[in-house]
Enzyme design. Structure first.
Site, PDB file in Angstrom:
ATOM      1  N   GLY A 170     -13.884   4.982   2.854  1.00 25.81           N
ATOM      2  CA  GLY A 170     -12.503   4.506   2.863  1.00 25.81           C
ATOM      3  C   GLY A 170     -12.317   3.316   3.770  1.00 25.81           C
ATOM      4  N   CYS A 171     -11.402   3.484   4.737  1.00 25.44           N
ATOM      5  CA  CYS A 171     -10.974   2.389   5.614  1.00 25.44           C
ATOM      6  C   CYS A 171     -12.135   1.581   6.197  1.00 25.44           C
ATOM      7  CB  CYS A 171     -10.171   2.923   6.792  1.00 25.44           C
ATOM      8  SG  CYS A 171      -9.306   4.466   6.525  1.00 25.44           S
TER       9      CYS A 171
ATOM     10  N   CYS B 118     -12.115   8.270   5.430  1.00 29.14           N
ATOM     11  CA  CYS B 118     -11.907   7.009   6.150  1.00 29.14           C
ATOM     12  C   CYS B 118     -13.222   6.418   6.636  1.00 29.14           C
ATOM     13  CB  CYS B 118     -10.955   7.256   7.322  1.00 29.14           C
ATOM     14  SG  CYS B 118     -10.772   5.848   8.397  1.00 29.14           S
TER      15      CYS B 118
ATOM     16  N   TYR C 100      -3.462  -0.078  -3.935  1.00 29.80           N
ATOM     17  CA  TYR C 100      -4.077  -0.901  -2.879  1.00 29.80           C
ATOM     18  C   TYR C 100      -5.598  -0.833  -2.905  1.00 29.80           C
ATOM     19  CZ  TYR C 100      -5.125   2.848   0.528  1.00 29.80           C
ATOM     20  OH  TYR C 100      -5.644   3.937   1.174  1.00 29.80           O
TER      21      TYR C 100
ATOM     22  N   LYS D  51     -14.519  -0.287   3.703  1.00 28.49           N
ATOM     23  CA  LYS D  51     -13.639  -1.264   3.028  1.00 28.49           C
ATOM     24  C   LYS D  51     -13.351  -2.447   3.947  1.00 28.49           C
ATOM     25  CE  LYS D  51      -9.536  -1.202   3.828  1.00 28.49           C
ATOM     26  NZ  LYS D  51      -8.472  -0.440   3.202  1.00 28.49           N
TER      27      LYS D  51
ATOM     28  N   GLY E 228     -15.193  12.544   6.899  1.00 30.62           N
ATOM     29  CA  GLY E 228     -14.167  12.401   5.869  1.00 30.62           C
ATOM     30  C   GLY E 228     -14.145  11.041   5.196  1.00 30.62           C
TER      31      GLY E 228
ATOM     32  N   GLY F 222     -12.276  15.627   8.154  1.00 27.35           N
ATOM     33  CA  GLY F 222     -11.914  14.211   8.036  1.00 27.35           C
ATOM     34  C   GLY F 222     -10.963  13.839   9.150  1.00 27.35           C
TER      35      GLY F 222
ATOM     36  N   GLY G 263      -6.161   6.395  -8.802  1.00 28.20           N
ATOM     37  CA  GLY G 263      -5.434   7.412  -8.032  1.00 28.20           C
ATOM     38  C   GLY G 263      -6.390   8.479  -7.535  1.00 28.20           C
TER      39      GLY G 263
ATOM     40  N   ASP H  11      -3.910  13.816   3.640  1.00 25.59           N
ATOM     41  CA  ASP H  11      -3.647  13.397   2.260  1.00 25.59           C
ATOM     42  C   ASP H  11      -3.190  14.532   1.351  1.00 25.59           C
ATOM     43  OD1 ASP H  11      -4.428  10.932   3.098  1.00 25.59           O
ATOM     44  OD2 ASP H  11      -6.075  10.683   1.682  1.00 25.59           O
TER      45      ASP H  11
ATOM     46  N   GLU I  37      -7.888  -4.132  -3.199  1.00 32.16           N
ATOM     47  CA  GLU I  37      -8.824  -4.454  -2.112  1.00 32.16           C
ATOM     48  C   GLU I  37     -10.251  -4.600  -2.639  1.00 32.16           C
ATOM     49  OE1 GLU I  37      -6.450  -2.386   1.644  1.00 32.16           O
ATOM     50  OE2 GLU I  37      -8.058  -1.285   0.679  1.00 32.16           O
TER      51      GLU I  37
ATOM     52  N   VAL J 189     -19.181  17.866   1.534  1.00 30.97           N
ATOM     53  CA  VAL J 189     -18.926  16.783   0.588  1.00 30.97           C
ATOM     54  C   VAL J 189     -19.643  17.088  -0.726  1.00 30.97           C
ATOM     55  CG1 VAL J 189     -19.149  14.306   0.154  1.00 30.97           C
ATOM     56  CG2 VAL J 189     -18.775  15.132   2.491  1.00 30.97           C
TER      57      VAL J 189
ATOM     58  N   HIS K  52       2.919 -19.518  20.502  1.00 31.36           N
ATOM     59  CA  HIS K  52       2.596 -20.662  19.657  1.00 31.36           C
ATOM     60  C   HIS K  52       1.180 -21.142  19.943  1.00 31.36           C
ATOM     61  CE1 HIS K  52       3.630 -23.939  17.046  1.00 31.36           C
ATOM     62  NE2 HIS K  52       3.272 -24.840  17.940  1.00 31.36           N
TER      63      HIS K  52
ATOM     64  N   ARG L  76       2.408  -0.310  -6.809  1.00 34.81           N
ATOM     65  CA  ARG L  76       3.625   0.494  -6.989  1.00 34.81           C
ATOM     66  C   ARG L  76       4.033   1.110  -5.640  1.00 34.81           C
ATOM     67  NH1 ARG L  76       5.791   2.386 -11.365  1.00 34.81           N
ATOM     68  NH2 ARG L  76       3.980   1.911 -12.649  1.00 34.81           N
TER      69      ARG L  76
ATOM     70  N   ASP M  85     -16.823  21.424   6.892  1.00 33.04           N
ATOM     71  CA  ASP M  85     -16.766  20.167   6.146  1.00 33.04           C
ATOM     72  C   ASP M  85     -17.908  20.130   5.150  1.00 33.04           C
ATOM     73  OD1 ASP M  85     -15.402  17.555   5.824  1.00 33.04           O
ATOM     74  OD2 ASP M  85     -17.419  16.793   6.196  1.00 33.04           O
TER      75      ASP M  85
ATOM     76  N   GLU N  79       4.380 -15.440  15.228  1.00 31.55           N
ATOM     77  CA  GLU N  79       5.616 -16.036  15.763  1.00 31.55           C
ATOM     78  C   GLU N  79       6.614 -16.348  14.654  1.00 31.55           C
ATOM     79  OE1 GLU N  79       5.620 -20.041  17.419  1.00 31.55           O
ATOM     80  OE2 GLU N  79       3.846 -20.567  16.245  1.00 31.55           O
TER      81      GLU N  79
END
Ligand code: FAD
Length: 493
Positions: free
Chosen positions: A61-62, A57, A199, A65, A55, A19, A287, A328, A203, A42, A466, A225, A40, A471
């Site tokens: 994951g990331c 992410c 999170y 998502k 992995g 990962g 979790g 992790d 999400e 899974v 701006h 939390r 690796d 800003e």
């Protein structure tokens, strides 16, 4: 038994887990001349979802998502476009889940492929085997067919990450899904119960609602939390206003599959009263569990933190001197991809490149990709006050109105920034919090400024760009202590 000479090990570095952290360390080590292999493997999720190299992410994951979050934001933008003059039929705007899922999965497969090619080019040996320790220098890799391969290495890196937990209630494992499954779900999720308000839960509920699916978020106690409380509440309120139903202080008790395939779900509220509702999907985000027990750590004398199964390493070195860990699996370290990558790279440089640079886990920025995003770096208001005392902390804050929100008359009630700083001395900035569009992009640069020792005078002397949302940090001057109204100042003065 006589000790094995270094040259008799098959590898200088054997990485268990391909990962974010494992691959980063492997690639860096090989660049520095080490002989490296990566295992690796899974294991399928309970409903049979599996994926390729790279992995969490990349696969579950990331990346998926963020793509689904983007799909939801685009839906919002299409509706807003009409107010800017685009001629659209709002009734024709709806998501095609199959098309979205296919696009997301095609991207993931291309990343899996590029990762494999990169490993081959760099001469990192990739082994699709499930590893466990035989002793501190020996790992047994087991293939899908059950065939075993014995691998020896001078150094071993554990980067096995984690997998989602399920509650111990009837029907959870049989009928529930997790973030491991949602991004490749064959059918559209439909009416969904998301259990858990970390999170990942927020999400998922956020993008499902944005895509047009009825979403309920079940919260056991508090949302997000560990994050700044005020900001977390902003996020929760905003999501409710957008249509996500929040059920607080509740727990799922049982899931039964009805004849029509829908899920009859019993849940109990804080007074012990049982409620029932029917969902198309129940997604658990309660979790994650580190995959360390499966490594048979006792065979290598490797100690785990009993309560969490995580590894309490010092500078990524475990209690067994030639066994290291990143990502992790580490005890009390941020569970984020760039953290795993950075720690993995630095470790490889220390092991094979004569470097002494250690990983700094402080002031790591992060973003919650909720419909209105929340980015932060450094200490929350509560953490700063606990650490330094209320008298020593100054909280600057402001609500603001993004220019692009005016025409479509979007809700600006929760566009809010907060800066946590020392009140005396150099007025060093300890934390920055931003709720609004593109929060991740906004907070990333300020994270670098905090690393460079940003102070309130320096922040105030920074000239903004701006009209941007970032800003707003440079315009901040109201302290909570002053009691002044933090509601928006005028746009351009
Ligand atoms: P992983 O990436 O999990 O890799 C571990 C690999 O090891 C896996 O492929 C696993 O199958 C394999 N493995 C496990 N055991 C064995 C074994 N015994 N033998 C061989 N292989 C094994 N982070 C962010 O920074 N930003 C985000 O926006 C973000 N969003 C997320 C969204 C979701 C839904 C989830 C679940 C996570 C998200 N994360 C995010 C967290 C991020 O994905 C992790 O922090 C990161 O992937 C951790 O990397 P790692 O190297 O520790 O483990």
């Amino acid at each position: 038994m006589a000790p094995i000479a270094d040259q008799d090990y098959m590898y200088d570095l054997l990485v268990i887990g391909g990962g974010s952290g494992g691959l980063a360390a492997a690639k860096e080590a090989v660049n520095l001349g080490a002989k490296v292999a990566v295992l690796d493997y899974v294991s399928p999720s309970p409903i049979g979802t599996t994926w390729g190299l790279g992995g969490t992410c990349v696969n579950v994951g990331c990346i998926p998502k963020k793509l689904m979050h983007q799909a939801a934001l685009l839906g919002e933008a299409i509706h807003e476009a009409a107010t800017f003059g685009w001629q659209l039929d709002p009734k024709a705007i709806k998501i095609n889940w199959e098309a979205l899922r296919t696009a997301v999965q095609n991207h993931i497969k291309s990343v899996n492929w590029v990762t494999r090619v990169e490993l081959r080019t760099k001469k990192v040996e990739y082994l699709n085997l499930l590893g466990h320790f035989k002793d501190e220098h020996t790992v047994i890799g087991v293939s899908k067919k059950g065939e075993e391969k014995i691998l020896t290495a001078k150094n071993i890196l554990i980067a096995v990450g984690g997998r989602p937990r399920y509650p111990d209630i009837p029907g959870a494992v049989e009928y529930g899904i997790t973030s491991d499954d949602i991004f490749s779900l064959e059918r559209a999720p439909g009416k969904t119960l998301v259990v858990g308000a970390g999170y990942i839960g927020l999400e998922c509920a956020g993008f499902l609602n944005g895509l047009g699916y009825e979403a309920t978020l079940m919260v056991r106690s508090i949302v997000l939390r560990g994050f700044d409380r005020q900001m977390s509440e902003h996020i929760a309120e905003e999501m409710q206003q957008r249509g996500v139903r929040f059920v607080y202080e509740a727990k799922v008790k049982k899931i039964v599959k009805q004849e029509d395939g829908r899920l009859l779900t019993d849940w109990v509220d804080k007074d012990g009263e049982i409620h029932q509702d029917v969902y198309d999907t129940v997604l658990f985000a309660i979790g994650r569990r580190s995959l360390t027990q499966e490594l048979k750590p006792e065979n290598a004398g490797l100690k785990l933190v009993p309560e969490t199964g995580k590894i309490d390493a010092v500078n990524e070195q475990t209690n067994v001197p030639n066994i290291y860990a990143v990502g992790d699996v580490l005890h009390k370290k941020p569970e984020l991809t760039p953290v795993a990558i950075h720690a993995g790279k630095l470790l490889a440089r220390r092991l094979y490149g004569n470097s002494t640079e250690k990983m700094d886990y402080a002031n790591v920025a992060t973003t919650v990709f909720s419909p209105l995003e929340y980015g932060c770096v450094g200490l929350s208001e509560e953490a700063a006050i606990n650490l330094h005392g209320e008298d020593e902390i100054e909280i600057f804050h402001a609500y603001y109105k993004p220019t692009e929100f005016f025409v479509p008359q979007k809700n600006v009630d929760r566009c809010y920034v907060k800066v946590v700083a020392l009140r005396h001395g150099d007025e060093r900035v300890l934390g920055m919090h931003f709720v609004g569009p593109n929060a991740g992009e906004v907070i990333q640069g300020f994270a670098a400024a905090i690393k460079c020792g940003l102070t309130i005078p320096k922040l105030k002397s920074t000239v903004g760009i701006h009209p941007t949302v970032a800003e707003e940090f440079t315009r901040i001057f109201i302290t909570k202590r002053s009691g002044m109204d933090p509601k928006p100042q005028s746009c351009c003065s």
